[in-house]
Design an enzyme around this catalytic site. Sequence first.
Site, PDB file in Angstrom:
ATOM      1  N   VAL A 174       0.776  -1.143  -0.061  1.00  0.00           N
ATOM      2  CA  VAL A 174      -0.078   0.023   0.003  1.00  0.00           C
ATOM      3  C   VAL A 174       0.777   1.383   0.125  1.00  0.00           C
ATOM      4  CG1 VAL A 174       0.061   0.588   2.568  1.00  0.00           C
ATOM      5  CG2 VAL A 174      -2.144   1.084   0.808  1.00  0.00           C
ATOM      6  N   TYR A 175       2.039   1.181   0.326  1.00  0.00           N
ATOM      7  CA  TYR A 175       2.836   2.335   0.321  1.00  0.00           C
ATOM      8  C   TYR A 175       2.990   2.986  -0.972  1.00  0.00           C
ATOM      9  CZ  TYR A 175       4.626   0.815   5.130  1.00  0.00           C
ATOM     10  OH  TYR A 175       4.776   0.323   6.402  1.00  0.00           O
ATOM     11  N   ALA A 176       2.289   4.219  -1.141  1.00  0.00           N
ATOM     12  CA  ALA A 176       2.430   4.959  -2.367  1.00  0.00           C
ATOM     13  C   ALA A 176       1.991   4.072  -3.368  1.00  0.00           C
ATOM     14  CB  ALA A 176       3.808   5.477  -2.559  1.00  0.00           C
ATOM     15  N   ASP A 177       0.939   3.310  -3.106  1.00  0.00           N
ATOM     16  CA  ASP A 177       0.258   2.723  -4.228  1.00  0.00           C
ATOM     17  C   ASP A 177       1.205   1.783  -4.916  1.00  0.00           C
ATOM     18  OD1 ASP A 177      -1.601   1.858  -5.943  1.00  0.00           O
ATOM     19  OD2 ASP A 177      -1.551   3.262  -7.249  1.00  0.00           O
TER      20      ASP A 177
END
Length: 326
Positions: A60-63
Amino acid sequence: MEFTKLGNTGLDVSRICLGCMSFGVAERWHHHWVLDEEGSRPIIKKALELGINFFDTANVYADGTSEEIVGRALKDYANRDEVVIATKVFHRMHQGPNGAGLSRKAILSEIDKSLKRLGTDYVDLYQIHRWDYTTPIEETMEALHDVVKAGKARYIGASAMYAWQFLKALHVAEKNGWTRFVSMQNHLNLIYREEEREMLPLCRDEKIGVIPYSPLASGRLTRDRGERTHRSDTDQVQKMKYDAMADADQLIVDRVAELAEKHGVPRTRIALSWLLQKQPVTAPIVGTTKASHLEDAVGALLLKLTPEEIAYVEEPYVPHQVVGAN
């Protein structure tokens, strides 16, 4: 650099883990203070130069762009057999049904996407990012077991949940002969110590490695209260975690500064030294947007606080509302 085993495994990890939430494409993430690839690579390279072999990211980090940046940098700068790559699964990655959570469908889909972004055949540690209240834990644990047996992850870990939930997951795995969690990534620092009540004793008893996130309380333990940064101005998650108790926490922050002055070291080293001496902490996950800050973090390994100093900096703590597990 010091190395230790991750929990009750044979896996060697550095006692400082580089948290990679700071890296990614800002436009694809609610944390607009993250570094792009050009800004991220020097930090990853510096970490390796300092002996850090443990890198933690998440889908999920920065998509997903954090995984992409980390994967490319480690491929260019490191020997894959020597580095330990950890990533996570749970949060929403696409709209519509099955875009989030810990169902079998989600886990088996997201591990393949993470591996593709990271540019590797396997991750060393695959972690559930939160507890999924909508999926039976039996379904989640069997799917994670299958990920390990397929060779896509070497070990599995968990993050940010209540102790009863973690124990239930461990029991389900043991009961069915499935792979057990070897680590707990939880919220722990000098101004948030609720994990000491149940989670840390459980991890000690079960020989689980503890890799705390937010070890510096998003920088609040390392600077004066009035000092502002781009992250402190824009990070709403940080405000949610710490603003409500800021007045009560200030005495602890002041005592960290006092001890740092006494030892002639940056405040980072006091906060991390305390955490490194807390059992059964394996490796604090330190995120940064400046390569120079990594030297301060690694320097904490050289500082041992006395029992009196630990008691002094802990003494002002008051109970906090649980943040992270719920």
